[in-house]
Enzyme design. Sequence first.
Site, mmCIF file in Angstrom:
data_model
loop_
_atom_site.group_PDB
_atom_site.id
_atom_site.type_symbol
_atom_site.label_atom_id
_atom_site.label_comp_id
_atom_site.label_asym_id
_atom_site.label_seq_id
_atom_site.Cartn_x
_atom_site.Cartn_y
_atom_site.Cartn_z
ATOM 1 N N TYR A 152 60.689 51.738 45.617
ATOM 2 C CA TYR A 152 59.631 51.861 44.684
ATOM 3 C C TYR A 152 59.593 53.217 44.461
ATOM 4 O O TYR A 152 59.204 53.730 43.597
ATOM 5 C CB TYR A 152 58.535 50.659 45.073
ATOM 6 C CG TYR A 152 58.442 49.411 45.014
ATOM 7 C CD1 TYR A 152 58.935 48.139 43.841
ATOM 8 C CD2 TYR A 152 59.546 48.342 45.213
ATOM 9 C CE1 TYR A 152 58.513 48.017 43.178
ATOM 10 C CE2 TYR A 152 59.860 46.932 45.045
ATOM 11 C CZ TYR A 152 59.385 46.831 43.475
ATOM 12 O OH TYR A 152 58.903 44.972 43.289
ATOM 13 N N ARG B 285 49.897 33.664 39.957
ATOM 14 C CA ARG B 285 49.502 33.380 38.088
ATOM 15 C C ARG B 285 50.020 31.497 37.910
ATOM 16 O O ARG B 285 49.780 31.104 36.971
ATOM 17 C CB ARG B 285 50.071 33.904 37.509
ATOM 18 C CG ARG B 285 50.225 35.328 37.554
ATOM 19 C CD ARG B 285 51.146 36.574 37.262
ATOM 20 N NE ARG B 285 52.138 36.220 37.780
ATOM 21 C CZ ARG B 285 53.260 37.053 37.344
ATOM 22 N NH1 ARG B 285 53.477 37.631 37.121
ATOM 23 N NH2 ARG B 285 54.291 37.401 38.988
HETATM 24 O O1 CP3 Z 1 50.906 36.100 49.208
HETATM 25 C C1 CP3 Z 1 49.993 36.443 48.629
HETATM 26 O O2 CP3 Z 1 49.426 35.047 47.636
HETATM 27 C C2 CP3 Z 1 49.325 37.358 48.403
HETATM 28 C C3 CP3 Z 1 49.259 38.593 47.494
HETATM 29 C C4 CP3 Z 1 50.790 39.106 47.094
HETATM 30 C C5 CP3 Z 1 51.205 39.779 46.349
HETATM 31 N N1 CP3 Z 1 51.995 40.574 46.152
HETATM 32 C C6 CP3 Z 1 50.450 39.404 44.879
HETATM 33 C C7 CP3 Z 1 50.766 39.855 43.450
HETATM 34 C C8 CP3 Z 1 51.796 39.890 47.866
HETATM 35 C C9 CP3 Z 1 52.136 39.269 49.226
HETATM 36 C C10 CP3 Z 1 52.639 40.588 47.165
HETATM 37 C C11 CP3 Z 1 53.777 40.815 47.985
HETATM 38 C C12 CP3 Z 1 54.897 41.542 46.343
HETATM 39 N N2 CP3 Z 1 54.544 42.857 45.404
HETATM 40 C C13 CP3 Z 1 56.456 42.029 47.451
HETATM 41 C C14 CP3 Z 1 57.108 41.605 48.666
HETATM 42 C C15 CP3 Z 1 57.605 39.808 47.733
HETATM 43 C C16 CP3 Z 1 58.097 39.659 47.146
HETATM 44 O O3 CP3 Z 1 58.128 38.592 45.978
HETATM 45 O O4 CP3 Z 1 59.550 40.206 47.051
HETATM 46 C C17 CP3 Z 1 56.807 42.680 46.211
HETATM 47 C C18 CP3 Z 1 58.145 42.951 45.742
HETATM 48 C C19 CP3 Z 1 55.445 43.354 45.155
HETATM 49 C C20 CP3 Z 1 55.206 43.986 44.146
HETATM 50 C C21 CP3 Z 1 55.217 43.110 43.065
HETATM 51 N N3 CP3 Z 1 53.545 43.066 42.390
HETATM 52 C C22 CP3 Z 1 55.624 43.336 41.475
HETATM 53 C C23 CP3 Z 1 57.302 43.750 41.635
HETATM 54 C C24 CP3 Z 1 55.208 42.995 41.052
HETATM 55 C C25 CP3 Z 1 55.730 42.266 39.453
HETATM 56 C C26 CP3 Z 1 55.956 41.084 39.192
HETATM 57 C C27 CP3 Z 1 55.358 39.612 39.090
HETATM 58 O O5 CP3 Z 1 55.637 39.712 40.446
HETATM 59 O O6 CP3 Z 1 54.467 40.131 38.655
HETATM 60 C C28 CP3 Z 1 53.829 42.314 41.364
HETATM 61 C C29 CP3 Z 1 52.488 41.923 40.593
HETATM 62 C C30 CP3 Z 1 52.301 41.157 41.655
HETATM 63 N N4 CP3 Z 1 51.288 41.271 43.434
HETATM 64 C C31 CP3 Z 1 51.625 39.915 41.403
HETATM 65 C C32 CP3 Z 1 50.465 39.141 42.275
HETATM 66 C C33 CP3 Z 1 49.900 38.099 42.480
HETATM 67 C C34 CP3 Z 1 51.079 39.343 39.943
HETATM 68 C C35 CP3 Z 1 50.208 39.930 38.841
HETATM 69 C C36 CP3 Z 1 49.403 39.498 37.797
HETATM 70 O O7 CP3 Z 1 48.622 39.050 38.271
HETATM 71 O O8 CP3 Z 1 50.288 39.900 36.555
#
Ligand code: CP3
Length: 360
Positions: free
Chosen positions: A155, A32
């Site tokens: 989760y 984002r």
């Molecule tokens: O690194 C990268 O660019 C690859 C993509 C990636 C995403 N999530 C895309 C994403 C990776 C490696 C993850 C890992 C992930 N996802 C983790 C482990 C890393 C960490 O930060 O601890 C976890 C715990 C998640 C679970 C998750 N996904 C949550 C809790 C959320 C919501 C909170 C947030 O950060 O928005 C997501 C959504 C998410 N995953 C987004 C992205 C780009 C944002 C969502 C959106 O576009 O609205």
Amino acid sequence: MENQEATSRFLRACHRQPVDATPIWLMRQAGRYMSEYRELRKSYGILEIIKNPELACEVTMQPIHAFDLDAAIIFADILPPLEGMGLSLEFVKGEGPLIHNPIRSAADVEALRTPQPEESLGFTLEAIKLARRELESRGVPLIGFSGAPFTLACYAIEGGSSRNYRYAKSLMMSEPALWHRMMAKFSVIVGRYLLAQARAGAQVLQIFDSWVGALSPDDYRQMAMPYTQQAISIAKQASVPIIHFGTNTNGMLELIRNAGGDVIGVDWRIDLDVAWGRLGPHVAIQGNLDPVALFASWSELTDRAGRILGLAGGRPGHIFNLGHGILPETPVDNVRRLVDFVHEYSSRQANNQTGEEYDR
Ligand code: CP3
């Protein structure tokens, strides 16, 4: 590919070989904080992007086009594997992930399915193949990833993000036999998924155990570590380097290392040299800038990045990264400048160093 293996400083660092400059990539580097990503998100939900290999490939490439990063990470999330297990996943606007039918009973555990990744996660395997083709000409390697069994199980039990992990830890403490049966399923899902990603073309694999710091060392040893070990032993059949990342792991860094991984990812709550000292000479290290530092002034940011490079001391096997994912609203200019700074500063460091300092 042979050529890329030989020249990529990221792959060399994973193998603790000397490099011309410290490689850098950023956890959650596609996302984002980039206007290109926000633009695409106006038309598609995050799961829609993940499940469409062309779009997932496009988003994977966005930060590679924008910055001089040393690795790409496939655009996906840690949670989609839960869908194949029978859980219903939704990303709720402004709130994050939500599981509509979280695991709460023995019957829920018995009902968990363990499908092959080709069956339930084929879209990400396809996206990896597309991304590899695009990255090949640039000589940038691709990382595949999965959540670790413990973080995924959390989760699945909590049903979303959590402060105290009350449901997950209660199940672990009150019904250990059930916990072990459940974790065995998660380790198979994670191990096979990682292996399939490597076979589809991912050159490095990262395991995210983002929530593991919630456990005591003893609980980690007994209730989580064996399953991470099991997942890693399955993934290792592909012989690609594995990065094992956790946060809040200072109380159990040695255990995290013993669970496996060629590279250990650490957060900013520990000095890099202290962490590496505890991990010992047989693993590489990834980290560990506080993601909030990217909001600071340029001089403050370079002081902090330079300090980390100083603590690494040019020792082979350091991959520069944040200590956790990059935050939304991070100034894009600071990202670009940080990537260039790490390369320039560390190549000067390398030039000032004698060969002997590498003899370890
Ligand atoms: O690194 C990268 O660019 C690859 C993509 C990636 C995403 N999530 C895309 C994403 C990776 C490696 C993850 C890992 C992930 N996802 C983790 C482990 C890393 C960490 O930060 O601890 C976890 C715990 C998640 C679970 C998750 N996904 C949550 C809790 C959320 C919501 C909170 C947030 O950060 O928005 C997501 C959504 C998410 N995953 C987004 C992205 C780009 C944002 C969502 C959106 O576009 O609205």
